[in-house]
Every structure is written in C-alpha cells, then in structure tokens.
Design an enzyme around this catalytic site. Structure first.
Site, mmCIF file in Angstrom:
data_model
loop_
_atom_site.group_PDB
_atom_site.id
_atom_site.type_symbol
_atom_site.label_atom_id
_atom_site.label_comp_id
_atom_site.label_asym_id
_atom_site.label_seq_id
_atom_site.Cartn_x
_atom_site.Cartn_y
_atom_site.Cartn_z
ATOM 1 C CG ASP A 11 -1.985 0.984 1.241
ATOM 2 O OD1 ASP A 11 -3.158 0.593 1.221
ATOM 3 O OD2 ASP A 11 -1.659 2.196 1.264
ATOM 4 C CG ASP A 112 -3.389 3.358 -2.247
ATOM 5 O OD1 ASP A 112 -4.399 2.679 -2.495
ATOM 6 O OD2 ASP A 112 -3.071 3.718 -1.105
ATOM 7 C CD GLU A 113 -5.623 -1.104 -1.185
ATOM 8 O OE1 GLU A 113 -5.875 -2.173 -0.609
ATOM 9 O OE2 GLU A 113 -5.930 0.013 -0.732
HETATM 10 N N1 DCP Z 1 -8.955 8.466 -1.228
HETATM 11 C C1 DCP Z 1 -10.002 9.354 -1.493
HETATM 12 N N2 DCP Z 1 -11.052 9.463 -0.607
HETATM 13 C C2 DCP Z 1 -11.083 8.709 0.525
HETATM 14 C C3 DCP Z 1 -10.055 7.790 0.797
HETATM 15 C C4 DCP Z 1 -8.986 7.703 -0.113
HETATM 16 O O1 DCP Z 1 -9.965 10.037 -2.509
HETATM 17 N N3 DCP Z 1 -12.123 8.835 1.382
HETATM 18 C C5 DCP Z 1 -7.826 8.396 -2.180
HETATM 19 C C6 DCP Z 1 -6.703 9.302 -1.745
HETATM 20 C C7 DCP Z 1 -5.662 8.392 -1.185
HETATM 21 C C8 DCP Z 1 -5.891 7.096 -1.942
HETATM 22 O O2 DCP Z 1 -7.285 7.075 -2.253
HETATM 23 O O3 DCP Z 1 -4.347 8.911 -1.362
HETATM 24 C C9 DCP Z 1 -5.506 5.866 -1.154
HETATM 25 O O4 DCP Z 1 -6.271 5.761 0.012
HETATM 26 P P1 DCP Z 1 -5.742 5.110 1.347
HETATM 27 O O5 DCP Z 1 -6.929 4.846 2.176
HETATM 28 O O6 DCP Z 1 -4.809 4.003 1.084
HETATM 29 O O7 DCP Z 1 -4.979 6.284 2.090
HETATM 30 P P2 DCP Z 1 -3.620 6.998 1.784
HETATM 31 O O8 DCP Z 1 -2.766 6.292 0.796
HETATM 32 O O9 DCP Z 1 -3.919 8.415 1.436
HETATM 33 O O10 DCP Z 1 -2.939 7.007 3.201
HETATM 34 P P3 DCP Z 1 -2.230 5.832 4.017
HETATM 35 O O11 DCP Z 1 -0.822 6.303 4.228
HETATM 36 O O12 DCP Z 1 -2.990 5.752 5.291
HETATM 37 O O13 DCP Z 1 -2.308 4.578 3.202
HETATM 38 CA CA CA Z 2 -2.276 4.089 0.936
HETATM 39 CA CA CA Z 3 -4.997 1.879 0.144
#
Ligand code: DCP
Ligand code: CA
Ligand code: CA
Length: 365
Positions: A11, A112-113
């Site tokens: 991730d 992202d995963e």
């Molecule tokens: N995303 C979004 N709206 C949300 C959740 C996520 O647009 N409610 C988008 C933005 C994030 C991406 O999806 O960058 C990936 O979501 P993740 O939940 O994996 O969170 P992040 O990568 O941002 O943070 P982490 O470091 O916790 O993985």
């Molecule tokens: Ca992420």
């Molecule tokens: Ca994710």
C-alpha cells in the site's frame, strides 16, 4: 492440501499527497491536504487524503474541506491542493510495474494497492519473504521515490491488516505461527470492512478487541449480520482467509459487445440492445467501485468494418442513467449518417477512477 502460502499486501503511503510532495519537495515539511472540490464552488467538497504532517492536526480522508481548513487555521504554511488524477495514475503505473517484478501472481486492487503471491519464489520461507519485501520497498523508492508499506503473511486478509499496522514506510511480517498473537490485541475495527456502525454493535456487547470477538460463535454472528458476513467476520477474527491472489491488472476500460438478432440501422431496435449492454457494464463497474468519465459506442457494420464514437463527460460518475443517456445520444448521432446496417453493437466506458472511501464490507466477498 495447500502448500504454505506467502502473500504481500503493498500500500503506497498517503498516496495522492505523497505524489504532490514528489513533484514539489518543499511540501514535505508542510501540512498538505489534497481536496476533491465539488462543483458547488468555494470550499465545498472533501479531503481525499493528507500527508502525515496534516494528519497530526486531525485532517483525514473524507473530511469536509471546510473542517480541514478550520483545523489548520493557525498553521500559516498549510497547503490545499486540487486532485490531479492523471498525474497520480502515471506514478501509480510506474510503481506497479516495479512491484510486479516481485510477484509470482500479481493482483491489482487500486491505484495505491496490490496483492502479491510470493509463495513460489520464497519457497514458503518467511525469512526469505522479509528480504524480498525489503527489496521491493527499495525498488519502489528507486523507481519512483515513493514510500510504501508492506504486510506479509499467509493470506490476503492478514497481510492487509498487517500493512495497516505500522505506517508510513512500514513492513510488518506475521509468520504463520504468529497470526493469533498479532490479531488478538487489535481493535475489531482493524478487520477490513468493519466500519463504525459494526464496531458500535460490538462495543455495546462489551467487545473491543479481536480476542473479545472470538467469544462469539458463528451462529450469533450469522444472526447479527446474515450468513455471509457472519462467516466472514468469524473467520477474519481467526485469521482465516482462503481467497487466492488472482492475476489482475489495472483496467483502463470496461466494455461489452453483442451481435444483433439481425443487421439493422433502426434506432429503437439498436437502442434496446445498447441499454442492456449499459446495464451489464454498469454492474461490473459498481462491483469494482469504478467511476468513468468517458462513454463510447462501437458498431461492427455488415461488412465487418468498425465505427466508434465517444464522449467525455463533465465529471466522473458511476450513474447508470447518465451512462444510458450518453450511449443513446451517441447512437442517435451515429445513425444520422449511417449507410450500412449494423451487425454488432458495443458500449465502453473509460477514463476510469476509483470511488473514494471504498472500504465497504461487501468488497471482501
Ligand atoms: N482516497 C479518497 N477518498 C477517501 C479515501 C482515499 O480520494 N475517502 C484516495 C486518496 C488516497 C488514496 O485514495 O491517497 C488511497 O487511500 P488510502 O486509504 O490508502 O490512504 P492513503 O494512501 O492516502 O494514506 P495511508 O498512508 O494511510 O495509506
Ligand atoms: Ca495508501
Ligand atoms: Ca490503500
């Protein structure tokens, strides 16, 4: 009997915000929030994600932009940026290409995963898997400068939980004999798909950790959530998950095509099949939590030549009515100057993006 499996869940950390830091390293020390501005204008809309500096102030994914601005009111160097999906896709593709090299089987989940089955190349050894995971993290950093977090275990479920355990830039390895020790103290909420509402139900019953959750037998869970979800939660608490990592690449479009009962260029006749195709495509994009921004139709004409026409929408959507409306409009326009009868008709959606906040329990079955 299945051999010992080893699965990675990879991730990317604070993904959109980290992408923004990559092209503007000065952002790294500042709170950064990436915003999905709605078309109502002003600050209406929600936070897609935030870097870890902003998270310290309580800024979170899904939060209204107005709230995030309040939280960061006192911080003069806070930065609010609009999303740039094309750029994030580009970085994602590069990183995914790097990761793929480390997998026996590669399953794309979202921008992202991804899950990687590495059972073969590690020979089922967790020591070797640990080295491999570290190499993968280094390789991603070399190719894209991105940091990512990796969970390693015997299945997708535990690896997903493990990758959530310590971030950013984390690596959590849960060997087969440590699954119980790892899961037991975690809050029930750590189980993918268990949201606030489900968690509340358990808290009312005095159950907070996964260890507590194991006091419930499968029948009680079934009567609370239905058989499917009940069984999922029962197994999840015990770290049981047999779902294979299945080869899947990022989709760039979804399409359906059908052969007409007879060659035709009659609008009503073609519209019927086209609408059904739209419904088919729509069912798949809902299942995959996808939004589309472009709709296209295709004719295979009676001489087997192709004709296509597509249209870019104002906003990404997953709306069936909008899909049908656009496809039918394209049909109408295409038939205007149609000489040959049509033999096959198809619909496609492209310019895809992921629905945010997609962590919905149904996604895990
Ligand atoms: N995303 C979004 N709206 C949300 C959740 C996520 O647009 N409610 C988008 C933005 C994030 C991406 O999806 O960058 C990936 O979501 P993740 O939940 O994996 O969170 P992040 O990568 O941002 O943070 P982490 O470091 O916790 O993985
Ligand atoms: Ca992420
Ligand atoms: Ca994710």
């Amino acid at each position: 009997m299945m051999e010992q499996r080893i699965v990675f869940h990879v991730d990317f950390d604070y993904f959109y915000a980290q992408c923004e830091e990559l092209r503007n390293p000065e952002l790294k020390t500042k709170p950064v929030a990436v915003c999905v501005f709605s078309d109502r204008g002003g600050d209406s809309g929600a936070i897609a994600t935030a870097n870890y500096v902003a998270r310290k102030y309580g800024v979170k994914s899904g939060m209204p932009i107005k709230f995030a601005k309040k939280r960061l009111k006192e911080v003069s160097d806070a930065v609010f940026l609009p999303t740039d999906f094309d750029y994030y896709s580009e970085i994602s593709q590069k990183a995914m290409d790097t990761i793929k090299e480390y997998a026996d089987i590669f399953e794309y989940v979202g921008k992202d995963e991804a899950y990687l089955d590495v059972s073969k190349r590690t020979g089922g050894s967790f020591v070797s898997a640990g080295h491999l995971a570290q190499q993968l993290k280094n390789a991603v950093r070399n190719s894209t400068k991105l940091s990512c977090t990796v969970g390693v275990s015997v299945n997708k479920l535990v690896s997903k939980i493990a990758s959530d355990f310590k971030k950013p830039d984390g690596l959590t390895i849960v060997p087969s004999d440590k699954v119980e020790t790892f899961l037991d103290p975690l809050p029930i909420r750590s189980i993918p798909g268990v949201g606030k509402k489900t968690e509340e139900k358990f808290v009312e019953m005095g159950l907070e950790t996964i260890s507590d959750l194991k006091k419930l037998d499968v029948f009680s869970l079934n009567s609370m959530f239905g058989r499917k979800t009940g069984a999922y939660i029962y197994n999840a608490a015990r770290g049981i998950d047999d779902e294979p990592v299945s080869q899947r690449q990022e989709a760039t479009q979804y399409s359906r095509i059908t052969t007409l009962k007879q060659d035709s260029k009659d609008y009503d006749f073609l519209a019927k099949d086209l609408e059904r195709l739209c419904e088919d495509v729509h069912a798949t994009i809902l299942k995959d939590n996808i939004l589309f921004k472009s709709v296209g139709i295709q004719f295979v004409q009676s001489d087997l030549s192709n004709k296509t026409k597509s249209k870019m929408l104002k906003n990404s959507t997953s709306n069936l009515d909008e899909l049908k409306k656009t496809a039918l409009q394209l049909l109408r326009e295409s038939l205007d100057d149609q000489k040959m009868p049509v033999r096959r008709i198809g619909v496609k959606v492209s310019e895809l993006s992921q629905v945010s906040g997609q962590d919905n329990i149904t996604r895990y079955f």
